[in-house]
Design a protein around this motif. Structure first.
Motif, PDB file in Angstrom:
ATOM      1  N   ALA A 145      15.110  12.174   3.344  1.00  0.00           N
ATOM      2  CA  ALA A 145      13.710  12.113   3.772  1.00  0.00           C
ATOM      3  C   ALA A 145      13.085  10.772   3.399  1.00  0.00           C
ATOM      4  N   ALA A 146      13.400  10.279   2.201  1.00  0.00           N
ATOM      5  CA  ALA A 146      12.877   8.986   1.762  1.00  0.00           C
ATOM      6  C   ALA A 146      13.402   7.862   2.648  1.00  0.00           C
ATOM      7  N   LEU A 147      14.688   7.916   3.014  1.00  0.00           N
ATOM      8  CA  LEU A 147      15.271   6.903   3.889  1.00  0.00           C
ATOM      9  C   LEU A 147      14.605   6.917   5.262  1.00  0.00           C
ATOM     10  N   THR A 148      14.368   8.123   5.772  1.00  0.00           N
ATOM     11  CA  THR A 148      13.711   8.252   7.077  1.00  0.00           C
ATOM     12  C   THR A 148      12.308   7.660   7.041  1.00  0.00           C
ATOM     13  N   THR A 149      11.575   7.967   5.971  1.00  0.00           N
ATOM     14  CA  THR A 149      10.218   7.440   5.825  1.00  0.00           C
ATOM     15  C   THR A 149      10.228   5.924   5.685  1.00  0.00           C
ATOM     16  N   LEU A 150      11.140   5.412   4.880  1.00  0.00           N
ATOM     17  CA  LEU A 150      11.222   3.972   4.645  1.00  0.00           C
ATOM     18  C   LEU A 150      11.543   3.182   5.899  1.00  0.00           C
ATOM     19  N   THR A 151      12.329   3.767   6.798  1.00  0.00           N
ATOM     20  CA  THR A 151      12.823   3.026   7.962  1.00  0.00           C
ATOM     21  C   THR A 151      12.161   3.441   9.267  1.00  0.00           C
ATOM     22  N   ARG A 152      11.081   4.207   9.164  1.00  0.00           N
ATOM     23  CA  ARG A 152      10.383   4.604  10.381  1.00  0.00           C
ATOM     24  C   ARG A 152       9.691   3.372  10.966  1.00  0.00           C
ATOM     25  N   PRO A 153       9.970   3.016  12.222  1.00  0.00           N
ATOM     26  CA  PRO A 153       9.421   1.786  12.802  1.00  0.00           C
ATOM     27  C   PRO A 153       7.902   1.683  12.684  1.00  0.00           C
ATOM     28  N   GLY A 154       7.186   2.780  12.913  1.00  0.00           N
ATOM     29  CA  GLY A 154       5.731   2.731  12.853  1.00  0.00           C
ATOM     30  C   GLY A 154       5.201   2.358  11.491  1.00  0.00           C
ATOM     31  N   ALA A 155       5.912   2.787  10.430  1.00  0.00           N
ATOM     32  CA  ALA A 155       5.451   2.500   9.071  1.00  0.00           C
ATOM     33  C   ALA A 155       5.863   1.107   8.621  1.00  0.00           C
ATOM     34  N   ARG A 156       7.037   0.665   9.041  1.00  0.00           N
ATOM     35  CA  ARG A 156       7.549  -0.635   8.595  1.00  0.00           C
ATOM     36  C   ARG A 156       6.695  -1.803   9.062  1.00  0.00           C
ATOM     37  N   GLN A 157       5.987  -1.630  10.172  1.00  0.00           N
ATOM     38  CA  GLN A 157       5.195  -2.742  10.687  1.00  0.00           C
ATOM     39  C   GLN A 157       3.998  -3.069   9.797  1.00  0.00           C
ATOM     40  N   HIS A 158       3.611  -2.147   8.912  1.00  0.00           N
ATOM     41  CA  HIS A 158       2.481  -2.388   8.008  1.00  0.00           C
ATOM     42  C   HIS A 158       2.932  -2.867   6.627  1.00  0.00           C
ATOM     43  N   VAL A 159       4.267  -2.983   6.444  1.00  0.00           N
ATOM     44  CA  VAL A 159       4.796  -3.316   5.123  1.00  0.00           C
ATOM     45  C   VAL A 159       4.935  -4.831   4.961  1.00  0.00           C
ATOM     46  N   ASP A 160       4.538  -5.345   3.817  1.00  0.00           N
ATOM     47  CA  ASP A 160       4.773  -6.735   3.457  1.00  0.00           C
ATOM     48  C   ASP A 160       6.204  -6.822   2.930  1.00  0.00           C
ATOM     49  N   HIS A 161       7.105  -7.360   3.742  1.00  0.00           N
ATOM     50  CA  HIS A 161       8.525  -7.371   3.394  1.00  0.00           C
ATOM     51  C   HIS A 161       8.820  -8.217   2.168  1.00  0.00           C
ATOM     52  N   ASN A 162       7.986  -9.194   1.904  1.00  0.00           N
ATOM     53  CA  ASN A 162       8.204 -10.015   0.711  1.00  0.00           C
ATOM     54  C   ASN A 162       7.810  -9.260  -0.563  1.00  0.00           C
ATOM     55  N   ALA A 163       6.714  -8.514  -0.475  1.00  0.00           N
ATOM     56  CA  ALA A 163       6.242  -7.766  -1.645  1.00  0.00           C
ATOM     57  C   ALA A 163       7.047  -6.478  -1.859  1.00  0.00           C
ATOM     58  N   ALA A 164       7.567  -5.939  -0.759  1.00  0.00           N
ATOM     59  CA  ALA A 164       8.308  -4.670  -0.864  1.00  0.00           C
ATOM     60  C   ALA A 164       9.594  -4.748  -0.046  1.00  0.00           C
ATOM     61  N   PRO A 165      10.583  -5.525  -0.526  1.00  0.00           N
ATOM     62  CA  PRO A 165      11.849  -5.623   0.214  1.00  0.00           C
ATOM     63  C   PRO A 165      12.591  -4.290   0.221  1.00  0.00           C
ATOM     64  N   LEU A 166      13.277  -4.032   1.326  1.00  0.00           N
ATOM     65  CA  LEU A 166      14.047  -2.793   1.446  1.00  0.00           C
ATOM     66  C   LEU A 166      15.412  -3.029   0.795  1.00  0.00           C
ATOM     67  N   ASP A 167      15.445  -2.910  -0.524  1.00  0.00           N
ATOM     68  CA  ASP A 167      16.628  -3.224  -1.311  1.00  0.00           C
ATOM     69  C   ASP A 167      17.414  -1.948  -1.627  1.00  0.00           C
ATOM     70  N   LEU A 168      18.504  -1.767  -0.890  1.00  0.00           N
ATOM     71  CA  LEU A 168      19.375  -0.600  -1.087  1.00  0.00           C
ATOM     72  C   LEU A 168      20.795  -1.053  -1.406  1.00  0.00           C
ATOM     73  N   THR A 169      20.903  -2.205  -2.055  1.00  0.00           N
ATOM     74  CA  THR A 169      22.217  -2.742  -2.395  1.00  0.00           C
ATOM     75  C   THR A 169      22.962  -1.804  -3.343  1.00  0.00           C
ATOM     76  N   ASN A 170      24.269  -1.730  -3.075  1.00  0.00           N
ATOM     77  CA  ASN A 170      25.171  -0.985  -3.958  1.00  0.00           C
ATOM     78  C   ASN A 170      24.819   0.505  -4.074  1.00  0.00           C
ATOM     79  N   ARG A 171      24.167   1.054  -3.038  1.00  0.00           N
ATOM     80  CA  ARG A 171      23.851   2.497  -3.044  1.00  0.00           C
ATOM     81  C   ARG A 171      24.859   3.252  -2.183  1.00  0.00           C
ATOM     82  N   HIS A 172      25.202   4.434  -2.626  1.00  0.00           N
ATOM     83  CA  HIS A 172      26.102   5.316  -1.885  1.00  0.00           C
ATOM     84  C   HIS A 172      25.267   6.142  -0.905  1.00  0.00           C
TER      85      HIS A 172
END
Length: 518
Positions: A145-172
């Protein structure tokens, strides 16, 4: 204010009244003016009241959002999965109601996923100290659910990518369901996305270095300029995907499907594409130096101007492919299928085409110097102006091929089948045509100086104007009528019966006399 209400009528309108009219008009004038001023004051008061109301509303709403945010955070920290799930949904609702909170929500949810999703495991270098529990085949419901919310196109357009990078490195994140997800500029290095559903996802500029995408579904996904260095895409599905300018150096694409994929300008240096299916894909300007394309299916693919230096295309299927101006220097095309392929001006210097099939292929102006075409099939191939200097065409089949103006100096055509071939004005100086089949071949104006035609079959061949100085036809099946049409020399070696024919003797004298005069 009182002075304005009392004296205002006389200050503004008194000059328009005669003294005789003062008494009759004064009352009306004063009343109307004071009424107007009162209305203006009331209007200003209303505006001030509205501003205070709006300000209070915003403060109240902000307080409500803050309260909701705090409650959502509390839920995310619960030990109960369904409570955490509710916290994710609460944050999503907050973002929908207050888009200005999208950046903060993203920061929280990224931290939540990083905390809840397992870390990818690395292979153990030393002896195992115990059997570890297996990692899940798919994310838990709250993480999904968190992944779906994080990557929903409508929500991502309001996100400051520099202040809140989508960092999922090394996650299973094996088996994650992210169809249509917005992962623009996402950080997914070393992440495990094997079996993930990413169809039509937007991964433009995403970092996927050493990521595991084996078996992932990426049909129609946008991976423009994505970095997939050493990524594992074994068995992945990328049909109709856009990989323009993507970095796939050292990536593993074994058994991957990239039908009609867009790979213009993509980097695939040292990539492994064994058994990959790339039918009708666009690889214009792509760089595939040292790439492994063994048994890859590339039918109808566009490789215009692509670089395939030292690439391995053993048994690859390239029927109908466009390789115009492609660079295949020292490439291995052993057993490759290139029927109807367009190799105009392609560079195949020192390439290995042993047993390759190039029937009806277009090799106009192609550079095949030092290439190995042993046992290759080039029936009806177009080789006008092609360069085949020092090429090895032993046992090659070139029946009905067009080699007009081709350059085959020192080429090895031993036992080659050249029946019906057109070698008009071709250059075959010092070429080896031992036991070659040249029945019905057109050698008009061809240069065969010092060529070896021992045992060659030239039944019905046209040797008009062919230059045979120093050529060896001593054991060649050739008729007198054919020889007298050629330009013979004193050093031309002919079968004894042919050489003794008066017409041949006379022709040699005639040619020698012409040379002395010139």
């Amino acid at each position: 204010m009182a002075v304005l209400l009392w004296r205002g009528p006389w200050w503004f309108d008194g000059k328009y009244l005669d003294k005789a009219d003062y008494k009759s008009a004064a009352g009306a004038l004063i009343s109307s003016f004071r009424a107007a001023v009162t209305q203006v004051l009331l209007g200003l008061g209303a505006l001030v009241a509205l501003w205070f109301t709006w300000r209070n509303y915003r403060l109240t709403r902000r307080g409500q959002v803050t309260d909701r945010f705090i409650k959502a955070l509390e839920r995310l920290g619960s030990s109960e999965m369904y409570v955490r799930y509710g916290g994710v949904l609460a944050l999503e609702q907050i973002v929908q109601d207050a888009p200005d909170q999208a950046t903060h929500a993203t920061q929280v949810l990224v931290a939540f996923v990083r905390d809840r999703a397992p870390t990818c495991r690395r292979p153990e270098k030393g002896p195992s100290l115990g059997r570890r529990p297996p990692l899940p085949d798919e994310p838990e419901a709250d993480v999904q659910a968190a992944l779906t919310t994080l990557t929903r196109p409508g929500a991502r357009q309001h996100v400051d990518h520099n202040a809140a990078p989508l960092d999922l490195t090394n996650r299973h994140l094996t088996g994650a369901r992210l169809n249509g997800a917005d992962l623009t500029d996402a950080m997914l290095d070393d992440a495990d996305l094997s079996g993930a559903m990413l169809n039509r996802g937007n991964l433009t500029g995403a970092a996927l270095i050493k990521a595991d995408l084996s078996g992932a579904m990426l049909n129609g996904a946008d991976l423009t300029s994505a970095v997939l260095y050493k990524a594992d895409l074994t068995g992945a599905r990328l049909n109709d995907a856009n990989l323009t300018g993507a970095h796939l150096n050292d990536a593993n694409l074994t058994d991957a499907a990239l039908i009609k994929a867009e790979l213009t300008g993509a980097y695939l240096i040292d990539a492994n594409l064994t058994n990959a299916v790339l039918n009708d894909a666009n690889l214009t300007d792509a760089i595939l130096d040292r790439a492994n394309l063994t048994r890859a299916r590339l039918n109808g693919v566009d490789l215009t101007d692509a670089a395939l230096t030292v690439a391995d295309l053993t048994d690859a299927m390239l029927n109908g492919a466009d390789l115009t101006s492609a660079v295949l220097y020292k490439a291995d095309l052993t057993g490759a299928r290139l029927d109807d392929a367009d190799l105009t001006d392609a560079a195949l210097i020192e390439a290995d085409l042993t047993g390759a099939r190039l029937n009806d292929a277009n090799l106009t102006g192609a550079h095949l110097n030092d290439a190995n075409l042993t046992d290759a099939a080039l029936i009806k191939a177009e080789l006008t102006g092609a360069y085949l200097i020092d090429a090895n065409l032993t046992n090659a089949v070139l029946n009905d091929a067009n080699l007009t103006d081709a350059i085959l100096d020192r080429a090895n055509l031993t036992r080659a089948r050249l029946n019906g071939v057109d070698l008009t004005d071709a250059v075959l100086t010092v070429a080896d045509l031992t036991d070659a089949m040249l029945n019905r071949a057109n050698l008009t104006g061809a240069m065969l100086n010092r060529a070896n035609l021992t045992g060659a079959m030239l039944v019905g061949a046209d040797l008009t104007g062919a230059v045979l100085d120093g050529a060896d036809l001593s054991r060649t099946h050739v008729a007198v009528e054919q020889v007298v049409a050629a330009r013979l020399g004193a050093t031309t070696r002919l079968p004894p019966a042919v050489a003794a024919d008066p017409r041949v003797v006379e022709r040699i004298k005639q040619v020698e006399a012409e040379r002395k005069r010139s």
